[in-house]
Every structure is written in C-alpha cells, then in structure tokens.
Design a protein around this motif. Structure first.
Motif, PDB file in Angstrom:
ATOM      1  N   PHE B  19      39.522 153.871  22.268  1.00  0.00           N
ATOM      2  CA  PHE B  19      39.210 152.270  22.313  1.00  0.00           C
ATOM      3  C   PHE B  19      38.256 151.830  23.253  1.00  0.00           C
ATOM      4  CE2 PHE B  19      42.038 150.500  25.285  1.00  0.00           C
ATOM      5  CZ  PHE B  19      42.892 151.473  25.621  1.00  0.00           C
ATOM      6  N   VAL B  97      40.687 146.555  19.361  1.00  0.00           N
ATOM      7  CA  VAL B  97      41.224 146.665  20.230  1.00  0.00           C
ATOM      8  C   VAL B  97      40.178 146.747  21.439  1.00  0.00           C
ATOM      9  CG1 VAL B  97      42.669 148.335  21.904  1.00  0.00           C
ATOM     10  CG2 VAL B  97      43.404 147.698  19.613  1.00  0.00           C
ATOM     11  N   TYR B 145      47.900 152.683  28.623  1.00  0.00           N
ATOM     12  CA  TYR B 145      47.530 153.384  27.326  1.00  0.00           C
ATOM     13  C   TYR B 145      46.377 154.268  27.981  1.00  0.00           C
ATOM     14  CZ  TYR B 145      48.985 149.881  24.064  1.00  0.00           C
ATOM     15  OH  TYR B 145      49.675 149.129  23.228  1.00  0.00           O
ATOM     16  N   PRO B 149      49.805 158.320  27.553  1.00  0.00           N
ATOM     17  CA  PRO B 149      49.976 159.129  26.721  1.00  0.00           C
ATOM     18  C   PRO B 149      50.200 160.535  26.831  1.00  0.00           C
ATOM     19  CG  PRO B 149      48.349 157.494  26.030  1.00  0.00           C
ATOM     20  CD  PRO B 149      48.405 157.115  27.450  1.00  0.00           C
ATOM     21  N   VAL B 150      49.245 161.254  27.718  1.00  0.00           N
ATOM     22  CA  VAL B 150      49.553 162.341  28.076  1.00  0.00           C
ATOM     23  C   VAL B 150      51.122 162.711  28.707  1.00  0.00           C
ATOM     24  CG1 VAL B 150      48.713 162.241  30.492  1.00  0.00           C
ATOM     25  CG2 VAL B 150      48.715 164.485  29.221  1.00  0.00           C
ATOM     26  N   LEU B 152      53.808 160.940  27.658  1.00  0.00           N
ATOM     27  CA  LEU B 152      54.627 160.865  26.692  1.00  0.00           C
ATOM     28  C   LEU B 152      54.655 162.170  25.810  1.00  0.00           C
ATOM     29  CD1 LEU B 152      56.063 158.434  24.777  1.00  0.00           C
ATOM     30  CD2 LEU B 152      54.360 158.343  23.484  1.00  0.00           C
ATOM     31  N   SER B 153      53.560 162.825  25.536  1.00  0.00           N
ATOM     32  CA  SER B 153      53.341 164.160  24.856  1.00  0.00           C
ATOM     33  C   SER B 153      53.931 165.034  25.583  1.00  0.00           C
ATOM     34  CB  SER B 153      51.671 164.408  24.746  1.00  0.00           C
ATOM     35  OG  SER B 153      51.404 165.586  24.087  1.00  0.00           O
ATOM     36  N   ASP B 154      53.682 165.288  26.920  1.00  0.00           N
ATOM     37  CA  ASP B 154      54.294 166.415  27.644  1.00  0.00           C
ATOM     38  C   ASP B 154      55.889 166.101  27.683  1.00  0.00           C
ATOM     39  OD1 ASP B 154      51.938 167.430  28.334  1.00  0.00           O
ATOM     40  OD2 ASP B 154      51.689 166.305  30.143  1.00  0.00           O
ATOM     41  N   ARG B 156      58.049 165.128  25.321  1.00  0.00           N
ATOM     42  CA  ARG B 156      58.697 165.347  24.172  1.00  0.00           C
ATOM     43  C   ARG B 156      58.294 166.596  23.584  1.00  0.00           C
ATOM     44  NH1 ARG B 156      56.830 164.767  19.023  1.00  0.00           N
ATOM     45  NH2 ARG B 156      54.659 164.200  18.680  1.00  0.00           N
ATOM     46  N   LYS B 161      62.201 162.102  18.597  1.00  0.00           N
ATOM     47  CA  LYS B 161      63.444 161.445  19.519  1.00  0.00           C
ATOM     48  C   LYS B 161      64.649 161.622  18.743  1.00  0.00           C
ATOM     49  CE  LYS B 161      64.858 156.882  20.808  1.00  0.00           C
ATOM     50  NZ  LYS B 161      64.900 155.303  20.417  1.00  0.00           N
ATOM     51  N   TYR B 258      61.570 160.138  27.771  1.00  0.00           N
ATOM     52  CA  TYR B 258      60.688 159.908  26.457  1.00  0.00           C
ATOM     53  C   TYR B 258      60.747 158.456  26.473  1.00  0.00           C
ATOM     54  CZ  TYR B 258      59.320 159.342  21.960  1.00  0.00           C
ATOM     55  OH  TYR B 258      59.038 158.812  20.693  1.00  0.00           O
ATOM     56  N   ARG B 262      58.073 155.331  26.845  1.00  0.00           N
ATOM     57  CA  ARG B 262      57.880 154.452  25.774  1.00  0.00           C
ATOM     58  C   ARG B 262      57.901 153.025  26.168  1.00  0.00           C
ATOM     59  NH1 ARG B 262      58.014 155.971  20.068  1.00  0.00           N
ATOM     60  NH2 ARG B 262      57.879 153.650  19.958  1.00  0.00           N
ATOM     61  N   LEU B 265      55.025 151.793  28.089  1.00  0.00           N
ATOM     62  CA  LEU B 265      53.849 151.295  27.123  1.00  0.00           C
ATOM     63  C   LEU B 265      54.114 150.205  26.506  1.00  0.00           C
ATOM     64  CD1 LEU B 265      53.334 155.146  25.531  1.00  0.00           C
ATOM     65  CD2 LEU B 265      51.611 153.494  26.873  1.00  0.00           C
TER      66      LEU B 265
END
Lengths: 823, 294
Positions: B19, B97, B145, B149-150, B152-154, B156, B161, B258, B262, B265
């Motif tokens: 974005f 956005v 943002y 994200p990276v 969050l990805s790592d 989980r 969840k 996790y 979130r 964010l």
C-alpha cells in the motif's frame, strides 16, 4: 398387501419390478389408466433407495429444465415428505403393491411372462417393466452371529449413534463413508474400527481413502488390515488378523460388502447389453424396450439415475405398452427448442439421427443414449466466416462437425494461415483434454452445423463408448502436436512421427528424463505439468515450469549429447513420447520448424544460464527460489489455473479478505485465510485453485460443476448437496453450508449495531434469525473467483496492504520469483 | 466467449506493490504536489505583508486551505465504510489505504498553514491538536503494518490460532486423565493448570507479555517441588504430567506471542478511531463557531 385383491393365477397386463421412482410412476400410471398391474417390491416398504437416505435429507428435483410428466408427484423436498406423499398416492390410486416379493427368475416371452418369486409364488404378466435400479442385494456377512440384531447392512443416519464402539466391515467407498460419518461429530463420541480384508484400500476412491487416513492419524478411526470377522456375539466381535485372533468390545457392526450387480440377473432373462464394460447399460429401443420383446427397462438400470427422469420413464413405458406409439418423450420440447435455431425443417427424431450418423464420435450411440446426450449439448449453425471460438478463450467443450467445414488458424500472427477440418470430425478437443484455454481460433469455412458437447458429457462419452475415446485421442494427439510445433506443418508431415507416438501417464514427482542420461526422444505434455530441475553445485535448482501443451527433451535431441536437466511431473500428467530420430528427419525436411525450435531453445538456455549465474553469485537466493518453487508445486499450484496467495510480509491478519468474500457471496466465506501452509512468508490459504482438471468435477451427480467464462470452476444451483466434490477435493476448499439469513444493512450496523456486522454471521446469530418453515438445504460452496461481479475477486480488492494476490502458475513459477528471494 | 482480457486482475508475485508503494507512489506524489502548492501560495500571499499572520484562517487562502483540509478529513473517515462495504466495481482497498496515508500526512502542512500559526486555549487549537493525535497514531499504525506482518507470520508458522487453542484444550483433557492416580495435594497442583491458566489475558497482559500468576506456571513449579518427595510410582506419573504441562506452556507462549502481535497491529486503532471522532466533533464546533461568532 395394499390395494386390490390379488390371486396368483391372475395374469396382469403389466408387472413392474422395483418400486423406486421409476417403478412407482409406472404403477401409478397403469392404475390411473385402469390397466391390470402389479408392483413387486423385494423389501417391506416402497422406494427402498430413498427410504434408505439419511433422515431429513433434502432431495432436489433436477434437471430443472425437464418437465415432470407422471402421475406420481415430485417436487424438491425432504425425504420424509416425499415418502409420505408417495404412500398416500398408493392408497388413493389403489396401486396394487406386493411387498417382500423378490423376483428370483423370469421366463417366458411377450404376452406370457412368468416371474418366479423367492417365496415360491409366481406372477404372470403380459408385459414386464424392470425398474430395479442398480443398488440390488447387499452381500451378507458369513460368520456365526451375522444375523444378530446389532449387525446391519446400511446406515441411515450416522448422527443417530452415540457413545458406541462400532465395527465397519468392508473397505469400499460405502464402508469408508459410513465410518467417516459416524465420527464426523466428535460430540457423538463414537469409536469406529474399520475392518479391511486386504492390505490397502484399492477399491475405494482416492479422496475417501485420504480422509480415512487422516481420521486414522487423528485417532478417530482404527483400521485393521488383512482382517476378517470370525465371530459376532452380543457386545463382542472376534476378528482374525495376520497377528492372530482378537476379541474386541463392539456395540454395533455395519457390514458394507458391496452388492451383486443386477446385470447377471438381467442378462439371464435374455436382455443384451451395449458392451462388456462394467458401466454398460442394456440395449434399449426409443420406447425403452429391451432385446426381449415386451420387456422394458427404465430408471437407473437404463442409465438414468435422476428421479425426474425415472418418473417420466415410468409414465412413458406404460403409455407405450398401452399402445400409444406416437407419444413423444417428455424432453421433446427441450430438444425442439434446441433444434429450432438450426436451418432446415427437420423433426427432433430426424435431427437426432442427422447428428448421430454425421458426427463420427456419435456413431456408436443408441437412439435413447443420443437423446439423453443431446439434452446436455448445444447445437449451433454458423454462417461461412463466423468465428466459433477465439484463441485463448476459456472453454473445455468439444465440437462435432455435423455439416460443413471449419478452418483452424494455426498461427496467431497470421490469421490467413489455416488448416481445414471436414464434416464428421471434431474440434476443440485440446481444451477438453488439457484443461487449458483454446489453442487457436476456429472459424466456419462454409455454412456449418455443429454440436457443442459440454466437458462432462464428453468425458462420459469417452468413458462409455470406446470408439469415441480412441477417435478423440488420435485426433487430439495429432492436432496438439501440430499446434505446439506450428510452422505450417500438416498432418502428412507428422505422420511418421505419430506412427510410434506413445501415450504415457506419469505420476506426480516421477521423472521423465534425468540429467546426464542418454536419450533422444522428445516429449509433449498432454495434460498436467512438468518441472525442470538441474543440479548445480550439489543442489537441485528449479529452472522452469512446463504447462500442458508444451514440449521438452529437444535440447539433447538437437544438440546431441546427454540430457542437461531433469524433468519430472509436478502433478499426475499424461505425456506423448515422440521418436527422436523420426523427429530429426522431420526437422531436416522443415526449416521453419528447425528455426523455431532453435529460437525456443535459445530462450530456454538463456533462462538456464541466468539462473546458473545467479546461483554462483547469490547461492542463497537461488536456493530460496528453488525451495519456494518446490513448496508451491507441493501445494498444488502446478495444477492450478488461478490461485490466491497471501504475502505474509504484508499480511496484517485483519481477515478483511474473508469478510469481503462472505459479504459478496450471500454471507458464506469461501476462503480460510489462516489455514494452509506457509513457506518463506508465502502463504497458500485454503481457497480454490481452479485446477486444470478439477477433482471436484469427478463425480457430480447433477453435473453442477462447470468451468466458467473466466476460467473459474463454479458450482451452480443444480447442486444437490451430496458432498462428493468436497470428498474429492484434495485441498479442502469446498464446504457444505446453507445460505444464512439476510443481515441488516451495513448502515444499520454502523449506526445502531443491528445485525452481526460485516463478514460471515456466526452460527448463533444464524440459528436465531433463521426464517421459520423455510428449509435451507446445505449445498457445496466454493470460490467462484467472483465471476460475473464487476471489479474482480473481492478478496484482493478488500486487502488493505496488498498482501492478497491472485496468480496463475505460468506467471509466477518463473524467474520472477528470484526477485522475491532477493528482497 | 471471453478473451484473456476479461480475466480478473492478476498480480505478478514478484512485482506486486504494498500500500505504501501503490501505483508507483501515486498518492505520495499527489500529497507532495498539494503541499508544495500550498506552501508556495502561502508564501506568495504573506511575503509582501512580512508574515503578519493575524486571523490567517479568515483570509481567502485560509478558507481555501481550511475547506480542503476539512474535506480531506471527512474523506479519510470514509475508509471505515469503504473497507466494510463490499460493493462491486473496480476499487481497491489498498489504493484507498495508500491515499489515506499520504493525504492524511499532507494535512500536517495544509492545516498548519491554515492555522497561520495562531494557537491558543480554544476549540480551534483543540481541533488542531486532535488532528495531530490522529496523525501520530496513524504513523504508528503504518510502522506496525510495515514491520509486524513478518513477525505475525513467523510466530504462527503453519498453525492457526484455532489449532493452537485446540492443542491446549486436548492437552488439558490428557492432563486431567493422567492426574487421576494422584493424591489430593498433587491433584490440587495439577488443577491449577486446568482452572487458573490465563490463556491470553487482558489488554495489559497482551501488550506486555507478562502473565504473573498463570496457573500453568504455578502448577509446573509446585509439581517440581512435589517430585522430590514423591514415591517412584507417583514420580513416573508426575513426570508424565510435567512433560504435558511443559508442552502446554510452550503452546501458551506461542498463542500469546501471536495474540500480542495481533494486539500491536490493532492497538493503535484504539487511539486513532476515537480521536478521529473527537476531531470530527471539534472540527464541526470549529467551523460553526467561526461562522457564527466571528
């Protein structure tokens, strides 16, 4: 016994065997016309197949366009409602039903048939209607205790059993589906043991076996292989396995051992079948009469599994027997409408005969099959010069040329270069076989009349009529090769190459050629796709992706020497192997082809060289690129045509994609963002990949799954909610659900907080707001790529950060991925 | 039949834009042009008078800047509706956005010029201050943002969840089964894990990652002490339970990490959104008061 009195010595005009929708409809019409009749049913209730449906099952009335012509009413409804309507009908029409009347032998001929019943009685009839379906008698267990009350041969309602230890005997589809149904709801707390006589599950559908194995791993179902029951006692079962005899606690035994197909019985009466294939149907005239005069076959046994068809045929058969030989079938108006657009005033029967005799692949069909077949087909008349389809258009239908001729534009740059196809032949089969877009534009050379066969009907035709299959395959291979190599080749040029062309199926992961190996043959990917890998510095490096409709193996052939890379199947594929020497001779004769091949080879070499250089400079980046490519192929991207990926370097986990999906599709999301595998921050969510050859289409009884105009695989309103597609889909992207009640508008939610807000409403809200008295049947729901919706896929549009992307494999299984690795 | 051109929008995996980079920085360019033009006009209008900036908002330029600023603010608020209204059409939330971020940032210049640097303890300056609160919280959000994200990805991996919670739930069941042979005090210790575990906790715990007094931790510690005094037979049971409690602790850590990402964010929105509404209210008051009382 229900209805009028009956004496064994009485001869009836019509005896009907089987009281399913077809038989019942026939009996109802006979009763209405006052024809003496008897309806013989082997069980103690009518319409056993529907009786055995799961309790509360919603039964659909498909096909929609077919009008119902029967004295036996039928609208889409629940099993119970339908059965009670029919039971009322039997009383009101005074249908002469005999329950527990199983025919064991039929003899005699028209006017004098003798039906011997299993209980020793006989029934005499002038005409016989066989409507016994294909379910037939279940095979029984043969161990002591098999007749105990807790042993059963069917499962009506898997939800009816709670807290039980259940043994399912027999590892076919029926057994597996029962076992899975019993453990589906963990709340029921059933423990199921599957008893399989052999080592593997070869008889069952792959999809079912996969789910069974998952349930086994999850500890919900135990599996005993090489096992058979030897003794059943109340509360216990003894099973003989390779490790000896074991006795288990057991509350219920469900035996699904298959059934004896009715073919033997039917043949014993003298009825001939169309061929030896296990899927063959009896030979029938257009009035459903078999090769035995006076004996009629209708319903599933005749090849019509849908209730509406069955009901109509029951009516029709009785009319024919009653002497109404001019009766037009119920589908006549549909065909009439279909043919009305064609020039030349022919009757429906004449048109059917015209197409059947003119189109080579339809020659082997019977008049009845032809009628059924044409209902699913479209017919078109084109003026000379009109375009029939364009290159790169979506389409997987097959065209048969009944009159006139067409031209195929083989070179996309020069529309004037064409190849002709004459009357009787087919075209469009490339899309059918490969599942890809149309390879070339086809236009009418003269005024012509064509029949367009939809994919499922074409596949059915290929499966049931071997001549049709061989013809289609032969023509397809020739055309595909002409199309791939182009260069003004004609069928004569490649005749030599084709003489020993071999068709070969390759399993996913199987190597077709190996790096460093000797080999001169050249290969064409017929369907599926391949990946090319090379060993660089001791590691396998992904070089490229070869989709269906491309060739490989040309480098070693043209340059001589060994294979320079390994090519293996990304998914189950079919390839055509062409003899290298014959191909070299062809190259020698055709300079254009040689130049073209060399140009293609140069560009392939360039890509390879680029990757090799990168590998030397940035080893890690290329390793990552290879690994990502491998990951994507393992996730089924190799067979995808359009797939949703989530770039987790950007995804903030807001799930706006899911909400958007639900809101644009009646409140049901077709995607589960978080589920699915991730590699190198590239996430493949649980969402439809729109496979080239969709697994979901494998066995859709109402043929409700289609590939749409934009390439989307879509389930239409004909869905009967059987769940076959869900079981076949290896990616778990199909769900069964009913449309939730309508939500208050967004504004109402924003201003007053009314309703559940954007996205899929939760179960609680749905229960509370369900409209009373309205049945919302569960149907299969999956991604339709937002086809027909202005703006394209909602998931991508609704992503705030650009994390959601839809891609096709050709565009991203390429060097472009290297760029990502460098980030 | 459809051509390839009617195919839905396709992104190239390597070249898709975030974005922030959307449309090759289209909205950043728009914002810069808007700001440069505003500064230049402001200079041109005020330089001859030597920058005596009394009641700057009341000048024609002031009204213009104010009107543009107010319109942008109202439009920026609309994103709340845009992201929830799945209407058809060729719009992209990412583009919205992008515009939201850059036009929002451009307000710093536009509105500051509109104030003419006149500040005081009044409704006007309150609106201005609220605008800053919204923008600063928005900037925090943009950073989140970009960088979260990276993580969050790592955190989980391949797990959702729901799966994490499911594992904890099934561990609970097995722990409870395994604890049957224990004596009363030992069972009470295990019960701590079953009853008093703080799964993800409240906002404070989510933000800080501090979970003092979590039942599972306490159960682990207590069992460790009891293990020393236990008989061999009991010891074996306790070891088995301790193993499961440790696994539960690992899974708790995972799900909490996790949830923490979130929460990061989303946390900024709890400032950004209420401040936006406060700003809109103050803005209305500002406009009304300007027209009625000046």
């Amino acid at each position: 016994m229900v209805g009028g009195a009956f004496r064994v010595t009485d001869k009836v005009q019509i005896a009907i065997l089987g009281s399913g929708p077809a038989g019942l409809s026939a009996a109802a019409h006979a009763a209405k016309l006052g024809i003496s009749h008897v309806l013989l049913e082997k069980t103690d209730h009518v319409s056993d197949t529907i009786f055995r449906y799961q309790r509360g099952k919603y039964i659909m009335a498909t096909p929609n366009q077919l009008v119902l012509r029967s004295d036996c009413p039928f609208v889409a409804s629940k099993r119970e409602a339908l059965l009670s309507t029919w039971n009322d009908l039997i009383k009101s029409l005074k249908i002469n039903v005999r329950l527990r009347a199983e025919a064991s032998k039929i003899s005699g001929s028209k006017g004098d048939f003798v039906v011997s019943l299993a209980n020793g009685e006989t029934v005499l009839a002038e005409h016989l209607i066989l409507a016994i379906g294909t379910q037939s008698n279940p095979n029984l267990l043969r161990c002591p205790g098999a007749n105990l009350p807790h042993v059963q041969y069917q499962l009506d309602d898997p939800g009816a059993y709670i807290d039980e230890r259940i043994f399912v005997i027999g590892a076919g589809d029926a057994g597996i589906e029962n076992a899975l149904g019993l453990v589906e709801d963990p709340g029921q707390n059933n423990f199921v043991t599957m008893v399989n006589r052999s080592e593997d599950f070869a008889r069952a559908k792959e999809a079912n076996v996969r789910v069974l194995m998952q349930a086994n791993e999850a500890g919900r179902i135990a599996i005993l292989v090489n096992a058979s029951p030897t003794l059943i006692e109340p509360g216990w079962i003894t099973v003989e396995t390779s490790e000896g005899s074991q006795r288990f606690q057991c509350d219920r035994v469900i035996a699904r051992l298959g059934s004896l197909p009715p073919r033997k019985f039917v043949e014993s009466i003298g009825v001939r079948f169309t061929n030896d294939s296990p899927t063959a149907y009896p030979q029938l005239s257009s009035s459903f009469e078999t090769s035995v005069p006076g004996l009629y076959v209708i319903g599933a046994l005749a090849g019509y599994p849908l209730i509406k068809h069955c009901s109509n045929q029951g009516y029709d058969a009785v009319e024919y027997i009653h002497g109404n030989l001019t009766l037009k079938p119920a589908d006549e108006p549909i065909l009439e409408r279909k043919f009305s657009a064609l020039p030349g005033r022919r009757t429906v029967a004449e048109w059917l005969d015209y197409f059947r005799s003119n189109v080579e692949i339809l020659n082997g069909l019977s008049p009845l099959q032809m009628r059924e077949f044409m209902i699913d087909c479209e017919v078109h008349a084109y003026r000379a010069g009109a375009t029939i389809f364009k290159r790169n258009a979506i389409g997987s239908s097959l065209f048969g040329l009944a009159g006139g001729s067409v031209l195929v534009e083989t070179d996309p740059k020069k529309p004037s270069v064409t190849v002709g196809i004459g009357e009787g032949s087919i075209f469009g089969e490339v899309g059918l076989i490969s599942g890809r877009r149309r390879g070339s534009t086809v236009r009418a050379a003269t005024d012509c009349i064509v029949v367009e066969v939809e994919r499922m009907s074409a596949l059915k035709l290929m499966a049931t009529v071997p001549e049709a299959r061989n013809t289609i395959n032969r023509i397809n291979i020739e055309r595909q090769i002409l199309q791939i190599f182009g260069s003004g080749l004609s069928a004569n040029d490649i005749a030599e190459v084709l003489t020993d062309a071999q068709l070969k199926e390759v399993k996913a992961g199987e190597a077709v050629i190996r790096e460093g190996e000797e080999g001169r043959d050249i290969y064409v990917v017929r369907y599926g796709s391949m990946i090319v890998e090379k060993e660089i510095a001791g590691k396998r490096v992904f070089l490229s992706y070869i989709p269906a409709g491309s060739y490989f193996g040309e480098m070693a052939l043209v340059d001589g020497g060994k294979r320079i890379a390994t090519v293996s199947a990304a998914i189950k594929s079919e390839i055509v192997r062409l003899n290298g020497d014959a191909f070299l001779r062809l190259l020698g004769r055709n300079d254009r082809l040689r130049l073209r091949l060399e140009a293609e080879m140069a560009s392939r070499r360039k890509v390879n060289r680029f990757i090799e250089q990168q590998k030397k400079k940035f080893g890690g980046v290329v390793d990552m690129y290879s690994a990502v490519a491998e990951f994507l192929v393992a996730q089924g991207i190799g067979e995808a045509t359009d797939v949703l990926l989530i770039d987790e370097l950007l995804c903030i986990g807001c799930d706006n994609c899911e909400r958007a999906c639900a809101d644009i599709h009646d409140g049901l999301s077709r995607l589960d963002r978080e589920a699915g595998k991730t590699y190198a921050h590239l996430h493949v969510p649980t969402s439809c990949r729109h496979c080239e050859h969709p697994y979901c289409m494998t066995d859709c009884p109402p043929n409700a799954i289609h590939r749409g105009e934009d390439g989307e695989v879509n389930i239409d309103e004909k869905c009967i909610g059987c769940g076959n597609c869900l079981r076949y889909c290896p990616y778990g992207v199909i769900r069964m659900d009913s449309v939730p009640p309508e939500k208050p508008s967004l504004l109402m939610w924003l201003l007053f907080g009314s309703g559940p807000g954007p996205g899929e409403p939760d179960k609680k809200w749905r229960m509370k707001h369900a409209r009373e008295g309205v049945d919302a049947p569960k149907v299969a729901v999956k991604c339709d790529m937002c086809a027909g919706k202005n703006g394209g896929p909602a998931c991508v549009r609704a992503c705030p950060t650009g994390a959601a992307l839809r891609v096709s494999p050709e565009s991203f299984l390429s060097v472009a991925l290297l760029e990502r690795g460098r980030e | 039949m459809a051509d390839r051109s009617s195919y839905g929008e396709r992104a190239d995996i390597a070249y898709h834009e975030t974005f922030l980079l959307h449309g090759r920085l289209r909205w950043m360019k728009v914002a810069i042009i808007l700001n440069v033009a505003a500064i230049a006009t402001f200079w041109w209008a005020n330089a001859p008078a030597g920058f005596r900036l009394q009641h700057s908002g009341g000048t024609p330029l002031g009204y213009t800047l104010g009107t543009i600023g107010a319109l942008i603010m109202v439009w920026l608020t609309m994103i709340g509706i845009r992201k929830r209204a799945m209407t058809s059409g060729h719009w992209s939330l990412k583009a919205w956005v992008s515009a939201h971020v850059y036009l929002g940032l451009s307000l710093i210049v536009l509105v500051t010029l509109h104030t003419g640097f006149n500040f005081g303890w009044n409704i006007h300056t309150l609106a201005y201050a609220l605008m800053w609160a919204v923008i600063v919280s928005g900037i925090v959000g943009v950073f989140g943002y970009v960088y979260l994200p990276v993580r969050l990805s790592d955190v989980r991996g391949d797990m959702t969840k729901r799966q994490m919670l499911e594992i904890i739930r099934s561990l609970d069941g097995r722990i409870s089964d395994a604890a049957q042979p224990l004596d009363r005090s030992q069972a009470a210790a295990v019960q701590l894990s079953l009853d008093k575990t703080i799964l993800v906790g409240g906002l404070f715990q989510r933000l800080t990652g501090l979970y003092f007094g979590c039942g599972n931790r306490r159960a682990i510690r207590r069992l460790r002490r009891m293990r020393r005094k236990a008989s061999d037979a009991q010891g074996a049971v306790l070891d088995r339970i301790a193993g499961m409690l440790a696994r539960k602790q690992e899974m708790l850590k995972k799900v909490r990490r996790y949830v923490r990402v979130r929460t990061y964010l989303e946390a900024w929105l709890y400032v950004h959104v209420p401040m936006t509404f406060a700003l809109l209210a103050a803005l209305t008051a500002h406009i009304v008061s300007v027209f009625f009382f000046l």
